[in-house]
Structures are given as structure tokens and as C-alpha cells.
Scaffold this motif. Structure first.
Motif, PDB file in Angstrom:
ATOM      1  N   PRO A  51       0.709  -1.016   0.155  1.00  0.00           N
ATOM      2  CA  PRO A  51      -0.083  -0.520  -0.034  1.00  0.00           C
ATOM      3  C   PRO A  51       1.127   1.508  -0.561  1.00  0.00           C
ATOM      4  O   PRO A  51       2.215   1.321   0.344  1.00  0.00           O
ATOM      5  CB  PRO A  51      -0.868   0.346   1.578  1.00  0.00           C
ATOM      6  CG  PRO A  51      -0.378  -1.706   1.450  1.00  0.00           C
ATOM      7  CD  PRO A  51       0.428  -2.103   1.233  1.00  0.00           C
ATOM      8  N   ASN A 164     -15.310   0.656   0.628  1.00  0.00           N
ATOM      9  CA  ASN A 164     -14.346   0.093   0.563  1.00  0.00           C
ATOM     10  C   ASN A 164     -13.571   0.624  -0.625  1.00  0.00           C
ATOM     11  O   ASN A 164     -12.405   0.348  -0.741  1.00  0.00           O
ATOM     12  CB  ASN A 164     -14.521  -1.658   0.352  1.00  0.00           C
ATOM     13  CG  ASN A 164     -14.569  -1.827   2.275  1.00  0.00           C
ATOM     14  OD1 ASN A 164     -13.784  -1.933   2.983  1.00  0.00           O
ATOM     15  ND2 ASN A 164     -15.806  -2.616   2.249  1.00  0.00           N
ATOM     16  N   LEU A 168      -9.899   1.686  -0.589  1.00  0.00           N
ATOM     17  CA  LEU A 168      -8.684   1.023  -1.229  1.00  0.00           C
ATOM     18  C   LEU A 168      -7.959   2.835  -2.814  1.00  0.00           C
ATOM     19  O   LEU A 168      -7.106   2.359  -2.913  1.00  0.00           O
ATOM     20  CB  LEU A 168      -8.667   0.276  -2.486  1.00  0.00           C
ATOM     21  CG  LEU A 168      -9.783  -0.653  -1.367  1.00  0.00           C
ATOM     22  CD1 LEU A 168     -10.115  -2.105  -2.215  1.00  0.00           C
ATOM     23  CD2 LEU A 168      -8.034  -1.500  -1.230  1.00  0.00           C
ATOM     24  N   VAL A 283      -6.900  -6.901  -4.953  1.00  0.00           N
ATOM     25  CA  VAL A 283      -7.585  -6.721  -4.244  1.00  0.00           C
ATOM     26  C   VAL A 283      -9.314  -7.551  -3.461  1.00  0.00           C
ATOM     27  O   VAL A 283      -9.871  -7.433  -5.110  1.00  0.00           O
ATOM     28  CB  VAL A 283      -7.743  -5.722  -3.345  1.00  0.00           C
ATOM     29  CG1 VAL A 283      -9.074  -5.633  -2.006  1.00  0.00           C
ATOM     30  CG2 VAL A 283      -6.359  -4.667  -3.669  1.00  0.00           C
ATOM     31  N   TYR A 336      -9.387  -7.411   2.162  1.00  0.00           N
ATOM     32  CA  TYR A 336      -9.380  -6.097   2.410  1.00  0.00           C
ATOM     33  C   TYR A 336     -10.471  -5.653   2.697  1.00  0.00           C
ATOM     34  O   TYR A 336     -11.444  -6.300   2.449  1.00  0.00           O
ATOM     35  CB  TYR A 336      -8.614  -4.948   1.642  1.00  0.00           C
ATOM     36  CG  TYR A 336      -9.031  -3.251   2.190  1.00  0.00           C
ATOM     37  CD1 TYR A 336      -8.416  -3.229   2.721  1.00  0.00           C
ATOM     38  CD2 TYR A 336     -10.620  -2.989   1.822  1.00  0.00           C
ATOM     39  CE1 TYR A 336      -8.065  -1.890   3.721  1.00  0.00           C
ATOM     40  CE2 TYR A 336     -10.313  -1.441   2.752  1.00  0.00           C
ATOM     41  CZ  TYR A 336      -9.760  -1.071   3.514  1.00  0.00           C
ATOM     42  OH  TYR A 336      -9.028  -0.293   4.276  1.00  0.00           O
ATOM     43  N   ARG A 469      -8.587  -5.441   8.713  1.00  0.00           N
ATOM     44  CA  ARG A 469      -9.316  -3.546   7.999  1.00  0.00           C
ATOM     45  C   ARG A 469      -8.276  -3.329   7.451  1.00  0.00           C
ATOM     46  O   ARG A 469      -7.862  -2.259   6.730  1.00  0.00           O
ATOM     47  CB  ARG A 469      -9.289  -2.725   9.313  1.00  0.00           C
ATOM     48  CG  ARG A 469     -10.732  -3.234  10.188  1.00  0.00           C
ATOM     49  CD  ARG A 469     -11.297  -2.125  11.058  1.00  0.00           C
ATOM     50  NE  ARG A 469     -12.527  -2.455  12.210  1.00  0.00           N
ATOM     51  CZ  ARG A 469     -13.689  -2.449  11.900  1.00  0.00           C
ATOM     52  NH1 ARG A 469     -14.166  -1.645  10.644  1.00  0.00           N
ATOM     53  NH2 ARG A 469     -14.438  -2.930  12.819  1.00  0.00           N
ATOM     54  N   ALA A 470      -7.329  -4.346   6.834  1.00  0.00           N
ATOM     55  CA  ALA A 470      -5.830  -3.795   5.968  1.00  0.00           C
ATOM     56  C   ALA A 470      -5.837  -4.571   5.421  1.00  0.00           C
ATOM     57  O   ALA A 470      -5.852  -6.325   5.469  1.00  0.00           O
ATOM     58  CB  ALA A 470      -4.671  -3.470   7.360  1.00  0.00           C
ATOM     59  N   PRO A 471      -4.538  -4.807   4.505  1.00  0.00           N
ATOM     60  CA  PRO A 471      -4.278  -5.218   3.508  1.00  0.00           C
ATOM     61  C   PRO A 471      -3.448  -6.933   4.006  1.00  0.00           C
ATOM     62  O   PRO A 471      -2.983  -6.416   5.122  1.00  0.00           O
ATOM     63  CB  PRO A 471      -3.066  -4.694   2.249  1.00  0.00           C
ATOM     64  CG  PRO A 471      -3.531  -3.497   1.923  1.00  0.00           C
ATOM     65  CD  PRO A 471      -4.150  -3.528   3.992  1.00  0.00           C
ATOM     66  N   THR A 472      -3.825  -8.043   4.131  1.00  0.00           N
ATOM     67  CA  THR A 472      -3.932  -8.898   5.280  1.00  0.00           C
ATOM     68  C   THR A 472      -2.758 -10.125   4.241  1.00  0.00           C
ATOM     69  O   THR A 472      -3.449 -10.994   2.882  1.00  0.00           O
ATOM     70  CB  THR A 472      -4.807  -9.498   5.796  1.00  0.00           C
ATOM     71  OG1 THR A 472      -4.491  -8.543   6.556  1.00  0.00           O
ATOM     72  CG2 THR A 472      -3.862 -10.494   6.854  1.00  0.00           C
TER      73      THR A 472
END
Length: 948
Positions: A51, A164, A168, A283, A336, A469-472
Motif C-alpha cells: 500500500p 471499501n 482502496l 484486491v 481488504y 481492516r488492512a491488506p493481509t
């Protein structure tokens, strides 16, 4: 074969056919796995997967949805409702819909735009049975740079898609966002034989409560047939593809060569092309969905055999366009947004049956193993039930909690929720602000969901049902296997981990390995957290799990690190999971180059085997852990030394009270100790209150009163009324020295700077607090002190002998006017004997000592070895140690002071024998008689005096 019957030959042929199908299935699975592994290695270091910080490609203006319509007049209205700003929870101007009619036999209603004002344009395309031309024209006509492409206008969206997508937009330069697709209904729409599918869906949606609750759509949905793997992370297309105009300009829009009715594989091709471009960020929104309404479309209206022939034609055309028949999604997505439990229940037959069967077998095995270990072999066999029963409750006896949480909350002076381990983890996240978060032991994702930065999770059996709640990035494997692939670790963790949470296997050897390997990927100075280091009962720390509540022997990591890694700061906190105390360790100062634990692994293993770190009972565990006050959590996360002043070994607290205006994050904490000061304490607090202190805001400081077990305490209501920014901690009786009480207050303090007033009978001049902060001026080694005065005509050791008493003092104060002007206290007081040298001489002690909290820690607070009544020479000792500390800067506040009210205290009595006892005690503790500090000091005039 000779002698075979016709039936036997048929059975043999069928078995051979089944074997061939299974071999082909295994080959395809291996092929897909190989593709995935190769692509992961190739794309593991892509900048596109990281990100942007701080922001993406400019301010978000809005999103244009390009929706193709063909002969779905009733379905399109549901779709448009799901694209309305109210449904999506955004501003009216954030959404534009470009509706493209692809030659429907009947025109759209004339009032459509009036009823759906987000529809900015309605285009009509004729002569093109494929929707590709319609989509490309809609893209050209769209107003915004963020585009949502819906090749089939019969898809209803869930309510969080736009929100969302907007988030992003700010995180990635080139986002390609997939909204997972589902089919409405209880079975695949290609298998239904309903004559009026719309009416059936209308009834089902009304029963669900749609559109009031858009997420109820998940309760009436199945995976589509084209989703080969039945999972949104490996889907081969989406019917809501969100990207940017810049991406389409670079990669191309829909390929016009897909000219078949329905577009053939055009949607699959653009999806594959965009997600596999290394400059794009792929994503998936796992908690959102697009839901296909049954409208008897190009493929769903056909019989299975006809549909198969049509798909074969599509595939042939796809091969002509691309040169390959493969339909591939080999890229691992970034997940996300909120992951909803509803999405985990979307049914498929083969996958869900296999998973359910495997889960039941595993749970049954766990139940029987646990019963044998706990001696419950005579229990009745387990029964299958449709109700939700915890596996732990079935398999293991419930360990009754001790109910420590309310008492712990009182002791720390906080609400019970503050001691929740999740709340503490959240506070650590907020303090450290990590750029990369790493977690071992993901489970359901509850703690992983706290991350607000890119995150990596490792767990062999995770089941995410919390909002991420975050890129994982998630890895379904053991931590040992994860770390064994160093090349991948370098790609995933190579930028450096700022915050890690180790909550995997609850055995000390596993935890130690996890720490060793995790630290290698930390940024220097990073923070590593451990759960389960402070269990409340011995049954919880067995290596073999016997009860529902279990910590194993994770706690051993704390003494190991304290012994072998003194460079680390290891702080333990009393935290709770549900009703059980389990504890949290904060380890700061990570050093990725340190190999001490690896080099001495055999020595550590031998120490563990000898029982060096074993404990006999929970009291021994508490003594080993030395848990710190919860108020020191932020300091520990920042790597600052926390208070370990004797109060860290939590003392019993009879009561705590908090005033209505106590600040949450004060600059200054003033600790006042009181014992049987019902008369004096309210006046002291009044003089320290925001109403009387000048040059300092009420929100900048807190007053912590520690009652040292008074038999006749001050009225709490009167004290809170006098100082609404006060916290009261009441200790049980038993200690005649106030040293421990002071340390309790220091340990509970939340300010950056702390003041200790060991005698609660001392009133303060109006500029004392602001003057002390100005004198310290942000320095961590400045000692700011005040002069000590006695109310009355002489020092009270002398005036008491001449008849000075409380009644005299009360009358004198009433006539002094001090409540209107606090500096009038100087008119009715004299210097005490410790300050007998006057304004230009360093006193023997100060009764209001101001230091940075780190300085207090270095000094280790008041020495609780001073056990005499009143603390003996403890205050003189603390003052001397602070002033003579190497590098200390001593600054005295001229024109400010503290004024001692007579209360029959220890030092104001004319008792020379008692002073000798104090001297002897000091000599025993320090090896010499007390001498006042002999250092240079600055004497700062009162601020208003300096101005004059």
C-alpha cells in the motif's frame, strides 16, 4: 477377461474410468498448485502489493459504475437500488451509474432516472449481441476515474462495496478490485425449474428483509458454477470489477473480439489480464458480494448439456483470441475490508461435505483423547447436535475462574474493559503505529483485525470470521514451516516487522523458537508481544491441556529473556481473556542481528529441563513475572522504562475513586500521600486544584491521592469537590511508612512528568506546578524542587511548644485571604528548618519533587527500606539521590513553595530521640550519616517576579 460376466466387465470399466478421472483431477490440482507457487515467487516482491503511504493517486472524486442491461427490466431496478448512495452509505455525489442498454426488445421506463438519480446517462447500443461494445462505450462516457464494470446488470451488490473501493483508492496506485460473486437461491440457477424466478426471488428477499439489510443476501446464496475452487480468493471472474481509468488505459479495456452473445469469456479474460499485470494491485473484498438474479440468461436458461456445448464454444473462441484455452487465476490476492461469518457459510456440496466430515472426525478424536487425559473414560459417547456447543465444553472440563477481574480493575484504578487483552493489544497498535504487523496464531482473526497496516498471519488452521481492516496475507501452515522458507520470508517480511504477536503453540520450546525466528525479521527496536504469560491457576500452565482454559508453560519465555537477553525490555501486564487472567508480555528493543538465544540454545534447553524456570504456585509466578501497572503499557510499547517501584508487585487496594475531570493523557501527575488528614487534605487539594493553580490547564495534570490506610480518612466527597481532576487510591492499613504508598502512586501515574508530595498536609503556592514544568523544560534529567515552609510564626517544631495548634492555624488561614490569593500564604508562614538557608541555598529536602518519569524509574522511586513512621529520612534520601545523580540539573523555584499544616505529624514533633532513630536507619541503609546534597543549583525567580 475370460469368464467375466457382462455386469463384471461394466463394473471394471466404470472403476477404470473413475480411476482415470481421479488421476486427471489430481493432475489438475497439482498443475494449479505449481502455477500458484511459481506466481507467488515471481510476484512476492511486487511494489504493487504494498500500500502507498501516505496516500494514493489523488483525492477520491467518486466512482462510475458501467452497467449493461439487456431485457431485465425488473432485475435492473434491484441492481440500481443496490447502487444508490443511501444503500451504499456514501454521499449522493460519490456514485454515478452509466446504464448501457444493449438492444433490449422493450425500452427502459421513462421515469427510471427520476427514481434513481445516480443514473447520469442511459446509452443504447444496437447490432452487437455481445456486451463488450456496450461496456467500452460506457467506460468512455463515465465521468469519474474510478470505474466499476458490471457486464451483467442483474447483479445486486452488498452495501459496503463503494466504501471499501473509496478506501482502496487512497491505498494503491493501480487497484484491481474483485467483488466476490454469488447466485441468489438455494441451488444453482441452472438447476432450477421455476416458471417465475423473479417472483420466487421477490418472496425470498422480502423474507430476508432486503434491502433494509443488504448483508442478508448471503443467507440466500450459493457459489456460482464457474467458481472452480468454490472460494472467492481463487475465483476466475467477477461481475463487479473495480479499477481505474489509468489501469484500463495501460492494460486495455474489454477485447472486442469477444463478439458472442453474452460476451463469451470476455469478462474472464479482462479479469485475468488485469490481476496478473505486475503493476496492478489485486484486491478482494471478502466481506462483500455481487448476487446474480435469475433472469434466464445466456447460460442459466439452458439445459446442462446445451450449456456445456456453449461453454466449449466460448473456450474455443477464447483460444483463438489469446492463444490458450487456460482460464487461470494464479495470483494471491490482498484481502481488504470486513470478513463476514455469513460468507463462510455459503454452501457448496463437495467442499462443504468434505470439510464437515473432516471436522467431525477431528473433533471426535480430540474429544476422546481429551477424555482419556482427564480421566473421563466412562462418559457417554458424544452425540451429534445442530446446536452450537463449544468443543472445549464437550471435550474438557471447565476450569472455574477465580473472579480476579473486578479486584484487578480496582487495584489498577481502571474499568474492567481496560484489562481485556484485546483492548491492550489495540493500545499497543495505536502506540507503535506499525508499518508491518506479523502474527503467529491467527485462529479466527480477532487480534489480526486490530491491524491498520499491512499484516501477515500464520496459522495451520485459521478460520477468519473477524473484520480484517488492512491488506493481509495469510499462510495456512505451522510457524516452523513458514520460517523454513527463508526466501519467501524475505519477500513477505523483508521490509521489517514493527510489531509482532506470538500466540501460537502454548509450549515454551515452541514459543522460544517463534521468538528467535520472528526477531530476525523485526526492525531494530521493534516490539514483540506474548499472550498467556500470567495464568491465574496452576492447572492452566500444564504442558498437557486438561481444561478449557489453558496457557501452557508460555510464561517461561519471560525469565529466559530476562536472563539471556538483558538488552531487551520485558514488561508483563495483568490482562484478561473473558473471566480468566492470562497476562501479556511486551518485549521492546528487538535486535534482528542478535544470535545469543541460538548460540546458547543447548544451555537454555538444559536450564528448562532442570526446572530453572518452574514455579511451585501462582504466588511464585507473580513474583517471577513482576507485573507492571496497566498504566505503563504505553511506556512499555514505546520502549521506555516502566515503573517497577515496588508497586509493580500489585498491593491490595481497598478502594479507588476517580473525579469527574481526570484527563486521560496528562502531562503531569502529582502524587500526594495522606494518612489521617481529614482536616488538612481538602485544603491541600484545593491549593493544587485547577481553580488555584496558575499557568496550567486542568487537562494537563492529574492529582493522585494515595491514602496510606487511614483510620480516620478525609471525606472523599469533599476531596473530589476540591480537586475534580483527582484519583484516589486507598491502601489497607499496616504500613507506617509512606514510601510504598508514594511508589503505588508513581506506578499508577500516567503523566510524562511526575511530582511526589510525601506529606499530604502541605498546601501549594499558585505557580508551583506550571513553574516546575517550565523549569524541567522537557529534559529527562532535571530535578525541579520547591522550598518548604511552615504555617505559623515559627517552624512548627518550635511553635507547637509555644501553643500553636490546629485551632490557631484555622483562624489564621481564615483571615489570610489565601483562597483569593494563594501567595498570601507566604504572609503567614516561615521557612522550615530544611530550607533554613533561604531562597539562595539548596535545601536538605523538597516536599514537592518534580522529575521526568524515566528519571523516577532510574532512581527506582522511594526506597521502601525506610520503614520508620512517616518514612524517616526517605524524602531526604530521594532528594539527595536525585540531586547528586550524574548529569542531573537541579533547579529551585524561588517564590514558590509548599506550606505545612500542623497535624501532629512525625517530624514536626519536638522529639529528638525519633530523629536519632531516623539517622540510624539512614546509616544502616546508606552506610553513612545523612548529609544534605552538595551540588550546584539554579535558582529560578517566580515567573511573574521575573517579568517585573
Amino acid at each position: 477377461m475370460a469368464g467375466e460376466t457382462k455386469a463384471e466387465r461394466e463394473i471394471r470399466r466404470l472403476r477404470a474410468h473413475i480411476d482415470a478421472l481421479e488421476a486427471e483431477r489430481d493432475r489438475l490440482k497439482q498443475r494449479d498448485w505449481n502455477y500458484q507457487a511459481i506466481f507467488d515467487r515471481v510476484t512476492g516482491t511486487l511494489e504493487a502489493d504494498r500500500p502507498r503511504l501516505p496516500a494514493g493517486p489523488g483525492r477520491f472524486e467518486g466512482i462510475s459504475f458501467v452497467v449493461v442491461h439487456y431485457d431485465i427490466p425488473r432485475q435492473i431496478e434491484r441492481t440500481l437500488h443496490s447502487l444508490s448512495p443511501a444503500y451504499q452509505g456514501v454521499e449522493a455525489g460519490d456514485i454515478e451509474v452509466v446504464l448501457v442498454d444493449n438492444g433490449s426488445p422493450a425500452p427502459l421506463p421513462e421515469d427510471l432516472q427520476a427514481r434513481f438519480p445516480q443514473v447520469s446517462r442511459i446509452l443504447t447500443v444496437t447490432g452487437h449481441p455481445s456486451p463488450v461494445e456496450a461496456l467500452n462505450r460506457g467506460i468512455a462516457a463515465a465521468r469519474f476515474d474510478m470505474l466499476g464494470l458490471m457486464i451483467d446488470g442483474a447483479h445486486i451488490l452488498s452495501p459496503g462495496v463503494v466504501g471499501n473501493a473509496r478506501a482502496l483508492w487512497h491505498l494503491f496506485d493501480n487497484p484491481v478490485i474483485s467483488v466476490p460473486q454469488y447466485m441468489l437461491g438455494r441451488e444453482s440457477q441452472g438447476l432450477t425449474r421455476q416458471t417465475d424466478a423473479f417472483a420466487a426471488e421477490e418472496a425470498a428477499l422480502a423474507e430476508l428483509g432486503w434491502p433494509e439489510d443488504g448483508y442478508r443476501l448471503f443467507d440466500h446464496a450459493v457459489f456460482p458454477g464457474e467458481d472452480y475452487h468454490r472460494t472467492y480468493t481463487e475465483a476466475i471472474e467477477t461481475n463487479c470489477l473495480i479499477t481505474t481509468r489509468a489501469v484500463l488505459d495501460r492494460c486495455g479495456a474489454f477485447d472486442p473480439r469477444y463478439d458472442e452473445p453474452g460476451g463469451g469469456f470476455a469478462n474472464l479474460e479482462i479479469f485475468s489480464r488485469l490481476i496478473h499485470d505486475p503493476l496492478n494491485s489485486y484486491v478482494v473484498l471478502p466481506g462483500e458480494g455481487s448476487f446474480h438474479q435469475d433472469h434466464r440468461g445466456t447460460t442459466t436458461q439452458r439445459a446442462p448439456e446445451d450449456r456445456s456445448r456453449l461453454v466449449a464454444e466460448y473456450r474455443k473462441r477464447h483460444a483463438e483470441v489469446t492463444g490458450s484455452e487456460a482460464i487461470l487465476n494464479a495470483r494471491s490476492p490482498i484481502l481488504y475490508g470486513k470478513t463476514r461469518r455469513l460468507t463462510q457459510r455459503i454452501p457448496t456440496i463437495s467442499r462443504d461435505y468434505g470439510r464437515a466430515s473432516h471436522r467431525l472426525q477431528r473433533e471426535l478424536a480430540d474429544i476422546y483423547v481429551a477424555r482419556v487425559r482427564s480421566g473421563r473414560t466412562q462418559d457417554a459417547p458424544p452425540r451429534l447436535t445442530t446446536g452450537k456447543i463449544s468443543q472445549e465444553d464437550i471435550a474438557r472440563p471447565r476450569l472455574a475462574p477465580l473472579g480476579l477481574l473486578p479486584e484487578a480493575a480496582r487495584r489498577h484504578g481502571v474499568d474492567k474493559d481496560v484489562l481485556s487483552y484485546l483492548n491492550c493489544l489495540k493500545q499497543v497498535h495505536a502506540t507503535t503505529r506499525p508499518r508491518l504487523y506479523f502474527e503467529i496464531g491467527v485462529n479466527t482473526g480477532t487480534s489480526l483485525a486490530l491491524a491498520r497496516c499491512p499484516a501477515v498471519g500464520v496459522d495451520p488452521e485459521f478460520t477468519i470470521d473477524s473484520a480484517l481492516r488492512a491488506p493481509t496475507r495469510l499462510f495456512r501452515q505451522t510457524s516452523d514451516d513458514f520460517f523454513a522458507d527463508t526466501a519467501r520470508c524475505d519477500k513477505v517480511l523483508g521490509q521489517g516487522v514493527d510489531l509482532a504477536f506470538i500466540d501460537g503453540m502454548h509450549l515454551s520450546d515452541f514459543v522460544l523458537r517463534d521468538f528467535v525466528e520472528t526477531e530476525k525479521w523485526m526492525r531494530p527496536g521493534g516490539v514483540i508481544l506474548f499472550d498467556d504469560v500470567l495464568p491465574e491457576q496452576m492447572e492452566m500452565l500444564d504442558r498437557d491441556r486438561r481444561f478449557n482454559a489453558w496457557t501452557g508453560d508460555v510464561y517461561k519465555i519471560v525469565p529466559v529473556l530476562r536472563r539471556y537477553r538483558p538488552d531487551l525490555q520485558v514488561t508483563v501486564f495483568e490482562t484478561f481473556i473473558g473471566p480468566y487472567r492470562k497476562g501479556l508480555a511486551v518485549v521492546s528493543g528487538a535486535d534482528p542481528e542478535n544470535r545469543v538465544l541460538e548460540d546458547r540454545a543447548d544451555e537454555i534447553a538444559a536450564a528448562m529441563a532442570r526446572g530453572d524456570f518452574d514455579v511451585a504456585d501462582i504466588a511464585g509466578l507473580d513474583a517471577m513475572m513482576r507485573p507492571a501497572p496497566i498504566g505503563q503499557l504505553v511506556a512499555a510499547a514505546e520502549g521506555r522504562p516502566g515503573n517497577d517501584l515496588g508497586a509493580a508487585l500489585a498491593a491490595p487496594v481497598a478502594d479507588t475513586r476517580t473525579g469527574p475531570n481526570v484527563p486521560a493523557d496528562p502531562i503531569l501527575s502529582v502524587v500526594v500521600v495522606a494518612y489521617n488528614m481529614a482536616r488538612e487534605l481538602p485544603r491541600t487539594l484545593q491549593s493544587l486544584s485547577p481553580a488555584h493553580q496558575e499557568g496550567i490547564a486542568a487537562g494537563d495534570y492529574e492529582i493522585i491521592v494515595v491514602d496510606n490506610g487511614s483510620s480516620a480518612p478525609a471525606d472523599v466527597a469533599a476531596c473530589l469537590a476540591a480537586a475534580p481532576n483527582m484519583r484516589l487510591i486507598t491502601l489497607p492499613p499496616g504500613r507506617v511508612s509512606p514510601c510504598h504508598a508514594v511508589n503505588v502512586g508513581l506506578a499508577a501515574a500516567r503523566g510524562t512528568y511526575l511530582a511526589a508530595c510525601i506529606d499530604g498536609a502541605r498546601m501549594a503556592s499558585p505557580g508551583l506546578l506550571a513553574g516546575a514544568l517550565a523549569a524541567i523544560d522537557g529534559d529527562t534529567r532535571t530535578v525541579a524542587g520547591s522550598f518548604g515552609l511552615h504555617l505559623g510564626p515559627k517552624p512548627q517544631q518550635d511553635s507547637v511548644a509555644e501553643g500553636y495548634d490546629t485551632a490557631t492555624e484555622d483562624a489564621m488561614l481564615a483571615q489570610s485571604g489565601w483562597e483569593e490569593d494563594g501567595y498570601r500564604l507566604f504572609d503567614v508562614s516561615v521557612m522550615g528548618k530544611s530550607s533554613a538557608g533561604g531562597w539562595d541555598a539548596l535545601p536538605a529536602e523538597s516536599n514537592a519533587i518534580f522529575l521526568h518519569r524515566d528519571f523516577w524509574q532510574v532512581l527506582n522511586g522511594f526506597d521502601e527500606g525506610f520503614a520508620s513512621p512517616g518514612g524517616g529520612f526517605s524524602n531526604l534520601d530521594l532528594w539527595k539521590r536525585a540531586c547528586e545523580f550524574p548529569g542531573a540539573r537541579v533547579r529551585m523555584l524561588k517564590g514558590e513553595g509548599t506550606f505545612h499544616q500542623i497535624h501532629g505529624g512525625t517530624t514536626t514533633r519536638p522529639d529528638h530521640q525519633l530523629r536519632k532513630v531516623f539517622q540510624q536507619e539512614y546509616a544502616v541503609l546508606r552506610g553513612e550519616r545523612f548529609k544534605r546534597p552538595e551540588v550546584e543549583a539554579e535558582f529560578l525567580p517566580r515567573r511573574d517576579m521575573a517579568a517585573e
